[in-house]
Motif scaffolding. Structure first.
Motif, PDB file in Angstrom:
ATOM      1  N   ALA A 113      17.926 -27.493 -42.091  1.00  0.00           N
ATOM      2  CA  ALA A 113      16.553 -27.667 -42.573  1.00  0.00           C
ATOM      3  C   ALA A 113      15.674 -28.192 -41.447  1.00  0.00           C
ATOM      4  O   ALA A 113      16.161 -28.763 -40.461  1.00  0.00           O
ATOM      5  N   PHE A 114      14.379 -27.992 -41.588  1.00  0.00           N
ATOM      6  CA  PHE A 114      13.414 -28.628 -40.711  1.00  0.00           C
ATOM      7  C   PHE A 114      13.179 -30.046 -41.215  1.00  0.00           C
ATOM      8  O   PHE A 114      12.773 -30.246 -42.365  1.00  0.00           O
ATOM      9  N   LEU A 115      13.456 -31.023 -40.369  1.00  0.00           N
ATOM     10  CA  LEU A 115      13.335 -32.430 -40.739  1.00  0.00           C
ATOM     11  C   LEU A 115      12.257 -33.084 -39.896  1.00  0.00           C
ATOM     12  O   LEU A 115      12.163 -32.835 -38.691  1.00  0.00           O
ATOM     13  N   ARG A 116      11.453 -33.917 -40.504  1.00  0.00           N
ATOM     14  CA  ARG A 116      10.453 -34.674 -39.753  1.00  0.00           C
ATOM     15  C   ARG A 116      11.157 -35.715 -38.890  1.00  0.00           C
ATOM     16  O   ARG A 116      12.022 -36.462 -39.368  1.00  0.00           O
ATOM     17  N   SER A 117      10.750 -35.805 -37.640  1.00  0.00           N
ATOM     18  CA  SER A 117      11.404 -36.752 -36.727  1.00  0.00           C
ATOM     19  C   SER A 117      11.104 -38.200 -37.082  1.00  0.00           C
ATOM     20  O   SER A 117      11.845 -39.105 -36.679  1.00  0.00           O
ATOM     21  N   ASP A 118      10.026 -38.442 -37.849  1.00  0.00           N
ATOM     22  CA  ASP A 118       9.678 -39.809 -38.207  1.00  0.00           C
ATOM     23  C   ASP A 118      10.243 -40.240 -39.556  1.00  0.00           C
ATOM     24  O   ASP A 118       9.957 -41.332 -40.035  1.00  0.00           O
ATOM     25  N   GLU A 119      11.056 -39.394 -40.186  1.00  0.00           N
ATOM     26  CA  GLU A 119      11.718 -39.787 -41.426  1.00  0.00           C
ATOM     27  C   GLU A 119      13.056 -39.061 -41.563  1.00  0.00           C
ATOM     28  O   GLU A 119      13.347 -38.434 -42.582  1.00  0.00           O
ATOM     29  N   LEU A 120      13.872 -39.158 -40.529  1.00  0.00           N
ATOM     30  CA  LEU A 120      15.166 -38.487 -40.546  1.00  0.00           C
ATOM     31  C   LEU A 120      16.078 -39.104 -41.598  1.00  0.00           C
ATOM     32  O   LEU A 120      16.158 -40.329 -41.732  1.00  0.00           O
ATOM     33  N   PRO A 121      16.805 -38.276 -42.344  1.00  0.00           N
ATOM     34  CA  PRO A 121      17.759 -38.793 -43.328  1.00  0.00           C
ATOM     35  C   PRO A 121      18.989 -39.377 -42.641  1.00  0.00           C
ATOM     36  O   PRO A 121      19.188 -39.230 -41.434  1.00  0.00           O
ATOM     37  N   GLY A 122      19.828 -40.002 -43.428  1.00  0.00           N
ATOM     38  CA  GLY A 122      20.964 -40.724 -42.872  1.00  0.00           C
ATOM     39  C   GLY A 122      21.970 -39.865 -42.136  1.00  0.00           C
ATOM     40  O   GLY A 122      22.639 -40.344 -41.221  1.00  0.00           O
ATOM     41  N   ARG A 123      22.097 -38.594 -42.512  1.00  0.00           N
ATOM     42  CA  ARG A 123      23.100 -37.732 -41.871  1.00  0.00           C
ATOM     43  C   ARG A 123      22.607 -37.105 -40.578  1.00  0.00           C
ATOM     44  O   ARG A 123      23.371 -36.425 -39.889  1.00  0.00           O
ATOM     45  N   ALA A 124      21.337 -37.286 -40.234  1.00  0.00           N
ATOM     46  CA  ALA A 124      20.772 -36.649 -39.046  1.00  0.00           C
ATOM     47  C   ALA A 124      20.885 -37.576 -37.839  1.00  0.00           C
ATOM     48  O   ALA A 124      20.631 -38.780 -37.929  1.00  0.00           O
ATOM     49  N   ALA A 125      21.255 -36.993 -36.700  1.00  0.00           N
ATOM     50  CA  ALA A 125      21.369 -37.757 -35.465  1.00  0.00           C
ATOM     51  C   ALA A 125      20.002 -37.976 -34.838  1.00  0.00           C
ATOM     52  O   ALA A 125      19.195 -37.058 -34.751  1.00  0.00           O
ATOM     53  N   ARG A 126      19.744 -39.209 -34.411  1.00  0.00           N
ATOM     54  CA  ARG A 126      18.547 -39.479 -33.629  1.00  0.00           C
ATOM     55  C   ARG A 126      18.721 -38.848 -32.259  1.00  0.00           C
ATOM     56  O   ARG A 126      19.821 -38.816 -31.714  1.00  0.00           O
ATOM     57  N   GLY A 127      17.619 -38.351 -31.681  1.00  0.00           N
ATOM     58  CA  GLY A 127      17.698 -37.738 -30.365  1.00  0.00           C
ATOM     59  C   GLY A 127      17.310 -38.728 -29.286  1.00  0.00           C
ATOM     60  O   GLY A 127      16.196 -39.272 -29.302  1.00  0.00           O
ATOM     61  N   TYR A 128      18.211 -38.963 -28.338  1.00  0.00           N
ATOM     62  CA  TYR A 128      17.991 -39.972 -27.303  1.00  0.00           C
ATOM     63  C   TYR A 128      17.660 -39.319 -25.973  1.00  0.00           C
ATOM     64  O   TYR A 128      18.183 -38.271 -25.620  1.00  0.00           O
ATOM     65  N   LEU A 129      16.777 -39.972 -25.213  1.00  0.00           N
ATOM     66  CA  LEU A 129      16.296 -39.387 -23.973  1.00  0.00           C
ATOM     67  C   LEU A 129      17.331 -39.410 -22.865  1.00  0.00           C
ATOM     68  O   LEU A 129      17.329 -38.533 -21.999  1.00  0.00           O
ATOM     69  N   ALA A 130      18.219 -40.405 -22.866  1.00  0.00           N
ATOM     70  CA  ALA A 130      19.152 -40.592 -21.749  1.00  0.00           C
ATOM     71  C   ALA A 130      20.547 -40.867 -22.271  1.00  0.00           C
ATOM     72  O   ALA A 130      20.769 -41.040 -23.471  1.00  0.00           O
ATOM     73  N   VAL A 131      21.487 -40.925 -21.352  1.00  0.00           N
ATOM     74  CA  VAL A 131      22.891 -41.143 -21.704  1.00  0.00           C
ATOM     75  C   VAL A 131      23.108 -42.506 -22.346  1.00  0.00           C
ATOM     76  O   VAL A 131      24.051 -42.696 -23.114  1.00  0.00           O
ATOM     77  N   ASP A 132      22.242 -43.467 -22.047  1.00  0.00           N
ATOM     78  CA  ASP A 132      22.318 -44.769 -22.692  1.00  0.00           C
ATOM     79  C   ASP A 132      20.911 -45.246 -23.020  1.00  0.00           C
ATOM     80  O   ASP A 132      19.919 -44.595 -22.678  1.00  0.00           O
ATOM     81  N   GLY A 133      20.815 -46.346 -23.719  1.00  0.00           N
ATOM     82  CA  GLY A 133      19.514 -46.846 -24.136  1.00  0.00           C
ATOM     83  C   GLY A 133      19.154 -46.404 -25.535  1.00  0.00           C
ATOM     84  O   GLY A 133      19.809 -45.540 -26.128  1.00  0.00           O
ATOM     85  N   LEU A 134      18.079 -47.000 -26.072  1.00  0.00           N
ATOM     86  CA  LEU A 134      17.694 -46.780 -27.462  1.00  0.00           C
ATOM     87  C   LEU A 134      16.443 -45.926 -27.628  1.00  0.00           C
ATOM     88  O   LEU A 134      16.028 -45.658 -28.752  1.00  0.00           O
ATOM     89  N   ARG A 135      15.835 -45.475 -26.521  1.00  0.00           N
ATOM     90  CA  ARG A 135      14.589 -44.723 -26.654  1.00  0.00           C
ATOM     91  C   ARG A 135      14.864 -43.321 -27.173  1.00  0.00           C
ATOM     92  O   ARG A 135      15.621 -42.556 -26.581  1.00  0.00           O
TER      93      ARG A 135
END
Length: 333
Positions: free
Chosen positions: A195-217
């Motif tokens: 599905a198309f998911l809004r990045s500002d309200e991702l559900p629990g099963r969706a992975a957040r996309g991180y900019l780098a190999v480490d860090g929280l951004r």
């Protein structure tokens, strides 16, 4: 496959891979493994059922929507963009067709020219990303880019062209783009977790996309809040396996249409590949694949009909997938 699984584990550990790897050969699942975190802050691990962004992998689904509408007579490959755009996007030439756009041979200016980006995590959207959630809203970023060559002259990968295709599909059918993808592609393919998911309200099963190999951004400020046409759909490794099976069984579009989509329109020897309509093609063999690369997303999924082999690598950080993709490209035929 134990040696291959060990090799994947080694590369994943050495490079900080975060995501899912699945390999199927002749009906047997040889590898299906998850690595890293879907949410680093909360230390929620990825699982084989996690939903990942696919970035430009979405283009294949957009192409299938368009071709399904062609089968129904709603569009034709020869339909011009101008015939549906009216006064919108006046810099798109009058002879640019649906087929040109599908094959990346339209010559239109691109709102997101990847060749001009030194860093995939650079801020590139000219309007606030929360304003980009529908095809019509993308008119604000698609406009103002002159053509760079005559339609049909050559291949040039073009993100904006696929947003234009989403807009044309909506206007021709009277149905919203996201609904078209759901009903014309996901449902017939049995893709229940796509599905198309809004990045500002991702559900629990969706992975957040991180900019780098480490860090929280994360990538929440870098990408449109809801993808349209050229990227943004989330899916699972299981759904991608179902997708390839359904595609080549003729359950999404007919077998003749599939053959038309995987017929090479461009030969790209410098990249050791060819391109059809919405799909990357092996330079000489029958491997077909989708891939995506964006801030916080790296993804590749391929299918080789002659060997019934499907390989999927999905990662939720910008460059995470590529070392594993390289390994599997060398080890799995």
């Amino acid at each position: 496959m134990d040696a291959l699984r060990e090799a994947v584990d080694e590369v994943a550990a050495r490079t900080g891979f975060s995501g899912v790897v699945r390999v199927d050969v002749a009906g047997d699942t040889e590898i299906c493994s998850a690595y890293g975190f879907a949410d680093r802050a909360l230390e929620i691990p990825n699982t084989v059922e996690t939903q990942f962004g696919t970035a430009s992998g979405t283009k294949g689904l957009t192409a299938l929507v368009v071709m399904a509408l062609v089968e129904r007579g709603t569009l034709e490959l020869s339909t011009t963009a101008r015939s549906l755009l009216g006064r919108d996007l006046p810099l798109i030439a009058g002879d640019v067709t649906v087929e040109h756009l599908l094959a990346h041979r339209s010559g239109i200016g691109d709102y997101l020219d990847e060749d001009a980006l030194d860093d995939i995590t650079a801020y590139v959207m000219p309007v606030p990303v929360h304003r980009l959630a529908t095809a019509e809203q993308y008119l604000a970023v698609l406009d103002g880019f002159p053509s760079v060559f005559p339609a049909g002259e050559r291949f040039a990968y073009n993100n904006g062209g696929y947003v234009v295709l989403a807009l044309l599909a909506e206007r021709a059918s009277g149905v919203g783009y996201h609904e078209l993808v759901r009903t014309l592609v996901c449902e017939p393919a049995g893709m229940v977790d796509t599905a198309f998911l809004r990045s500002d309200e991702l559900p629990g099963r969706a992975a957040r996309g991180y900019l780098a190999v480490d860090g929280l951004r994360t990538n929440v400020l870098h990408l449109p809040v809801l993808g349209v046409g050229d990227g943004g759909i989330y899916t699972t490794a299981s759904d991608l396996h179902a997708f390839w099976e359904a595609l080549f069984a003729g359950r999404i579009v007919g077998a003749d249409t599939v053959r038309e989509m995987v017929r090479p329109r461009s030969d790209l020897p410098e990249e050791s590949k060819r391109y059809g309509l919405g799909f990357h093609l092996h330079a000489t063999g029958d491997e077909v694949w989708l891939e995506g690369y964006d801030a916080g997303v790296s993804f590749a999924s391929s299918h080789t009909p002659s060997t019934a082999t499907t390989v999927t690598v999905m990662s939720n950080w910008s460059d995470g997938a590529w070392p594993v993709v390289k390994l599997l490209g060398e080890r799995v035929s």
